[in-house]
Design a protein around this motif. Structure first.
Motif, PDB file in Angstrom:
ATOM      1  N   ASN A   1      14.909  -5.606   5.538  1.00  0.00           N
ATOM      2  CA  ASN A   1      15.223  -6.786   4.721  1.00  0.00           C
ATOM      3  C   ASN A   1      14.022  -7.198   3.871  1.00  0.00           C
ATOM      4  O   ASN A   1      14.165  -7.563   2.701  1.00  0.00           O
ATOM      5  CB  ASN A   1      15.639  -7.961   5.611  1.00  0.00           C
ATOM      6  N   PHE A   2      12.835  -7.136   4.479  1.00  0.00           N
ATOM      7  CA  PHE A   2      11.631  -7.498   3.723  1.00  0.00           C
ATOM      8  C   PHE A   2      11.382  -6.517   2.581  1.00  0.00           C
ATOM      9  O   PHE A   2      11.088  -6.933   1.452  1.00  0.00           O
ATOM     10  CB  PHE A   2      10.391  -7.530   4.623  1.00  0.00           C
ATOM     11  N   VAL A   3      11.491  -5.233   2.866  1.00  0.00           N
ATOM     12  CA  VAL A   3      11.233  -4.218   1.834  1.00  0.00           C
ATOM     13  C   VAL A   3      12.205  -4.382   0.671  1.00  0.00           C
ATOM     14  O   VAL A   3      11.823  -4.283  -0.505  1.00  0.00           O
ATOM     15  CB  VAL A   3      11.298  -2.795   2.424  1.00  0.00           C
ATOM     16  N   ASN A   4      13.469  -4.684   0.976  1.00  0.00           N
ATOM     17  CA  ASN A   4      14.457  -4.919  -0.091  1.00  0.00           C
ATOM     18  C   ASN A   4      14.074  -6.134  -0.926  1.00  0.00           C
ATOM     19  O   ASN A   4      14.169  -6.112  -2.164  1.00  0.00           O
ATOM     20  CB  ASN A   4      15.855  -5.116   0.516  1.00  0.00           C
ATOM     21  N   TRP A   5      13.639  -7.208  -0.247  1.00  0.00           N
ATOM     22  CA  TRP A   5      13.204  -8.402  -0.980  1.00  0.00           C
ATOM     23  C   TRP A   5      11.986  -8.089  -1.848  1.00  0.00           C
ATOM     24  O   TRP A   5      11.918  -8.482  -3.005  1.00  0.00           O
ATOM     25  CB  TRP A   5      12.861  -9.538  -0.003  1.00  0.00           C
ATOM     26  N   TYR A   6      11.015  -7.380  -1.270  1.00  0.00           N
ATOM     27  CA  TYR A   6       9.773  -7.064  -1.976  1.00  0.00           C
ATOM     28  C   TYR A   6      10.064  -6.273  -3.249  1.00  0.00           C
ATOM     29  O   TYR A   6       9.533  -6.581  -4.324  1.00  0.00           O
ATOM     30  CB  TYR A   6       8.849  -6.263  -1.055  1.00  0.00           C
ATOM     31  N   ARG A   7      10.934  -5.275  -3.136  1.00  0.00           N
ATOM     32  CA  ARG A   7      11.259  -4.444  -4.309  1.00  0.00           C
ATOM     33  C   ARG A   7      11.971  -5.259  -5.383  1.00  0.00           C
ATOM     34  O   ARG A   7      11.723  -5.079  -6.578  1.00  0.00           O
ATOM     35  CB  ARG A   7      12.131  -3.261  -3.866  1.00  0.00           C
ATOM     36  N   ASP A   8      12.823  -6.167  -4.936  1.00  0.00           N
ATOM     37  CA  ASP A   8      13.532  -7.006  -5.907  1.00  0.00           C
ATOM     38  C   ASP A   8      12.585  -8.013  -6.564  1.00  0.00           C
ATOM     39  O   ASP A   8      12.614  -8.201  -7.778  1.00  0.00           O
ATOM     40  CB  ASP A   8      14.674  -7.735  -5.178  1.00  0.00           C
ATOM     41  N   TYR A   9      11.732  -8.636  -5.770  1.00  0.00           N
ATOM     42  CA  TYR A   9      10.837  -9.676  -6.275  1.00  0.00           C
ATOM     43  C   TYR A   9       9.804  -9.097  -7.249  1.00  0.00           C
ATOM     44  O   TYR A   9       9.524  -9.671  -8.300  1.00  0.00           O
ATOM     45  CB  TYR A   9      10.122 -10.375  -5.111  1.00  0.00           C
ATOM     46  N   TYR A  10       9.245  -7.943  -6.898  1.00  0.00           N
ATOM     47  CA  TYR A  10       8.196  -7.339  -7.723  1.00  0.00           C
ATOM     48  C   TYR A  10       8.722  -6.253  -8.659  1.00  0.00           C
ATOM     49  O   TYR A  10       7.950  -5.636  -9.394  1.00  0.00           O
ATOM     50  CB  TYR A  10       7.085  -6.761  -6.836  1.00  0.00           C
ATOM     51  N   GLN A  11      10.048  -6.012  -8.581  1.00  0.00           N
ATOM     52  CA  GLN A  11      10.678  -5.023  -9.474  1.00  0.00           C
ATOM     53  C   GLN A  11      10.002  -3.657  -9.363  1.00  0.00           C
ATOM     54  O   GLN A  11       9.566  -3.066 -10.352  1.00  0.00           O
ATOM     55  CB  GLN A  11      10.665  -5.521 -10.921  1.00  0.00           C
ATOM     56  N   VAL A  12       9.872  -3.159  -8.124  1.00  0.00           N
ATOM     57  CA  VAL A  12       9.256  -1.842  -7.887  1.00  0.00           C
ATOM     58  C   VAL A  12      10.228  -0.938  -7.141  1.00  0.00           C
ATOM     59  O   VAL A  12      11.135  -1.414  -6.476  1.00  0.00           O
ATOM     60  CB  VAL A  12       7.946  -1.977  -7.097  1.00  0.00           C
TER      61      VAL A  12
ATOM     62  N   ALA B   1       0.825  -1.209   0.000  1.00  0.00           N
ATOM     63  CA  ALA B   1       0.000   0.000   0.000  1.00  0.00           C
ATOM     64  C   ALA B   1       0.859   1.260   0.000  1.00  0.00           C
ATOM     65  O   ALA B   1       0.601   2.207  -0.758  1.00  0.00           O
ATOM     66  CB  ALA B   1      -0.933  -0.007   1.199  1.00  0.00           C
ATOM     67  N   ILE B   2       1.887   1.284   0.842  1.00  0.00           N
ATOM     68  CA  ILE B   2       2.737   2.479   0.934  1.00  0.00           C
ATOM     69  C   ILE B   2       3.456   2.735  -0.385  1.00  0.00           C
ATOM     70  O   ILE B   2       3.495   3.872  -0.879  1.00  0.00           O
ATOM     71  CB  ILE B   2       3.745   2.326   2.101  1.00  0.00           C
ATOM     72  N   LEU B   3       4.002   1.680  -0.989  1.00  0.00           N
ATOM     73  CA  LEU B   3       4.729   1.856  -2.248  1.00  0.00           C
ATOM     74  C   LEU B   3       3.804   2.281  -3.391  1.00  0.00           C
ATOM     75  O   LEU B   3       4.233   2.958  -4.331  1.00  0.00           O
ATOM     76  CB  LEU B   3       5.460   0.564  -2.619  1.00  0.00           C
ATOM     77  N   ASN B   4       2.518   1.908  -3.275  1.00  0.00           N
ATOM     78  CA  ASN B   4       1.550   2.277  -4.321  1.00  0.00           C
ATOM     79  C   ASN B   4       0.745   3.529  -3.975  1.00  0.00           C
ATOM     80  O   ASN B   4      -0.178   3.898  -4.715  1.00  0.00           O
ATOM     81  CB  ASN B   4       0.582   1.115  -4.575  1.00  0.00           C
ATOM     82  N   GLY B   5       1.075   4.152  -2.837  1.00  0.00           N
ATOM     83  CA  GLY B   5       0.371   5.369  -2.441  1.00  0.00           C
ATOM     84  C   GLY B   5      -1.068   5.138  -2.034  1.00  0.00           C
ATOM     85  O   GLY B   5      -1.901   6.051  -2.087  1.00  0.00           O
ATOM     86  N   LYS B   6      -1.403   3.924  -1.623  1.00  0.00           N
ATOM     87  CA  LYS B   6      -2.769   3.590  -1.212  1.00  0.00           C
ATOM     88  C   LYS B   6      -2.891   3.689   0.310  1.00  0.00           C
ATOM     89  O   LYS B   6      -1.911   3.526   1.042  1.00  0.00           O
ATOM     90  CB  LYS B   6      -3.120   2.157  -1.643  1.00  0.00           C
ATOM     91  N   PRO B   7      -4.108   3.929   0.824  1.00  0.00           N
ATOM     92  CA  PRO B   7      -4.281   4.014   2.277  1.00  0.00           C
ATOM     93  C   PRO B   7      -4.134   2.661   2.964  1.00  0.00           C
ATOM     94  O   PRO B   7      -4.485   1.621   2.388  1.00  0.00           O
ATOM     95  CB  PRO B   7      -5.714   4.555   2.439  1.00  0.00           C
ATOM     96  N   LEU B   8      -3.598   2.675   4.189  1.00  0.00           N
ATOM     97  CA  LEU B   8      -3.497   1.471   5.004  1.00  0.00           C
ATOM     98  C   LEU B   8      -4.729   1.370   5.890  1.00  0.00           C
ATOM     99  O   LEU B   8      -5.117   2.341   6.531  1.00  0.00           O
ATOM    100  CB  LEU B   8      -2.273   1.522   5.939  1.00  0.00           C
TER     101      LEU B   8
END
Length: 346
Positions: free
Chosen positions: A335-346, A214-221
């Motif tokens: 560590n999770f955020v780094n993995w997420y960005r790598d996995y989803y290429q964002v 949500a944060i990376l896509n600018g959506k509300p939590l």
């Protein structure tokens, strides 16, 4: 030794299997690869273990292409005949049951899925361990069994007779069923009450995954109970280490002065968590820091079946196994955020 890991395409099952292989053990992993959440993520975890994501036939054993001691079988725990045949063929030393229908909220909508996977499936596993004896059965319980308990930290000596979701009731049932098989048939069992596990390769239905997306896509939590929540967030590497250590130390019952269980059964229960309770808003701030973006918050009331706080007393597990979680939330989230960005290429 030869391990069976059920739920091997899941978050913790994937991590544990990598640990077991690194330690030189042989691993057979099973998973139904159901569509409770993104199947592609489950297939990616299997691919990380050397199992190609081409269509996998039911009950067919598939060998890893790059890990010589790993094999995978697509199978449901509910299939008792196939489970028994697998045990008869493989002769496992240790079984770690991480397969289950997960999720508190989903249990409000699909209760039968929990009876099938978590009750029927677990009976099949216990029966297989009874008829094809193993050195140790370790199985995943959950902090959800504590329900609305107010006393903190949660201890395995606390009363847990008031679950607030069918998921929690199914996990408490697993503990009772395991005790019965330990008492009647001498199956050595250890139940691990998992607290909120997070980290790379995590589940898309968990808070960290949802919030980061949500944060990376600018959506509300969606922040429930208006943010007045606390969770014992535990990093996946710490959890995996704890499960591994536990698997190697089966309970003995009351022989030689061991008083783990009043009935004398080789049965134990442990909490496995971080032994710290983190404010949900502090957790969100850690995600903001890791992503470099500010969250848009939608404050909402408490959801049915949820609890305001969890906090694990892990002293018993630490005493028996030396378990000591040491990953700071800020580091684990990063560590999770780094993995997420790598996995989803964002």
């Amino acid at each position: 030794m030869k391990f069976l890991v059920t739920g091997v395409a899941g978050f913790i099952g994937h991590g544990l299997s990598k640990k077991l292989l690194q330690e030189g053990h042989q691993v057979v992993g099973i998973d139904s690869i159901n569509d409770y959440y993104d199947v592609n993520l489950k297939l990616a975890r299997l691919k990380d273990l050397g199992i190609d994501d081409a269509p996998i036939s039911e009950h067919q054993k598939v060998a890893s292409t790059d890990k010589s001691c790993f094999e995978f079988v697509k199978m449901k725990l509910e299939d008792g005949d196939e489970m028994n045949a697998l045990f008869e063929a493989e002769r496992f030393d240790i079984v770690v049951n991480l397969a289950a229908q997960a999720g508190v909220r989903y249990s409000l909508e699909n209760p039968r899925a929990y009876v099938d996977a978590n009750i029927v499936g677990f009976v099949n596993l216990l029966e297989a361990c009874r008829h094809h004896p193993v050195k140790h059965l370790v199985y995943a319980s959950s902090s959800s069994v504590y329900g609305a308990n107010k006393k903190m930290p949660f201890s395995t000596s606390d009363n847990v007779d008031h679950p607030v979701s069918l998921y929690a009731a199914s996990k408490k049932s697993n503990e009772l069923m395991a005790h019965t098989y330990s008492h009647l048939y001498g199956v050595p069992t250890t139940g691990l009450r998992f607290f909120t596990v997070y980290g790379p390769w995590g589940r898309p239905d968990m808070a960290l995954f949802i919030f980061t997306k949500a944060i990376l896509n600018g959506k509300p939590l969606k922040v429930f109970n208006y943010g007045k929540m606390k969770r014992d967030f535990t990093y996946v590497d710490d959890i995996v280490e704890g499960v591994y250590r536990t698997a190697l130390v089966p309970p003995k019952g009351q022989q030689e002065g061991d008083k783990e269980d009043l009935s004398g059964a080789p049965y134990r229960l442990f909490n496995i968590g971080n032994s710290k309770s983190v404010n949900l808003m502090d957790f969100i701030r850690a995600i903001e820091k890791a992503t470099g973006k500010e969250a848009v918050l939608e404050m909402l009331p408490m959801q049915p079946g949820d609890v305001p706080a969890t906090y694990a007393d892990v002293s018993a597990l630490s005493e028996v196994t030396g378990y000591k979680p040491n990953t700071r939330v800020e580091d684990g989230v990063a560590n999770f955020v780094n993995w997420y960005r790598d996995y989803y290429q964002v």
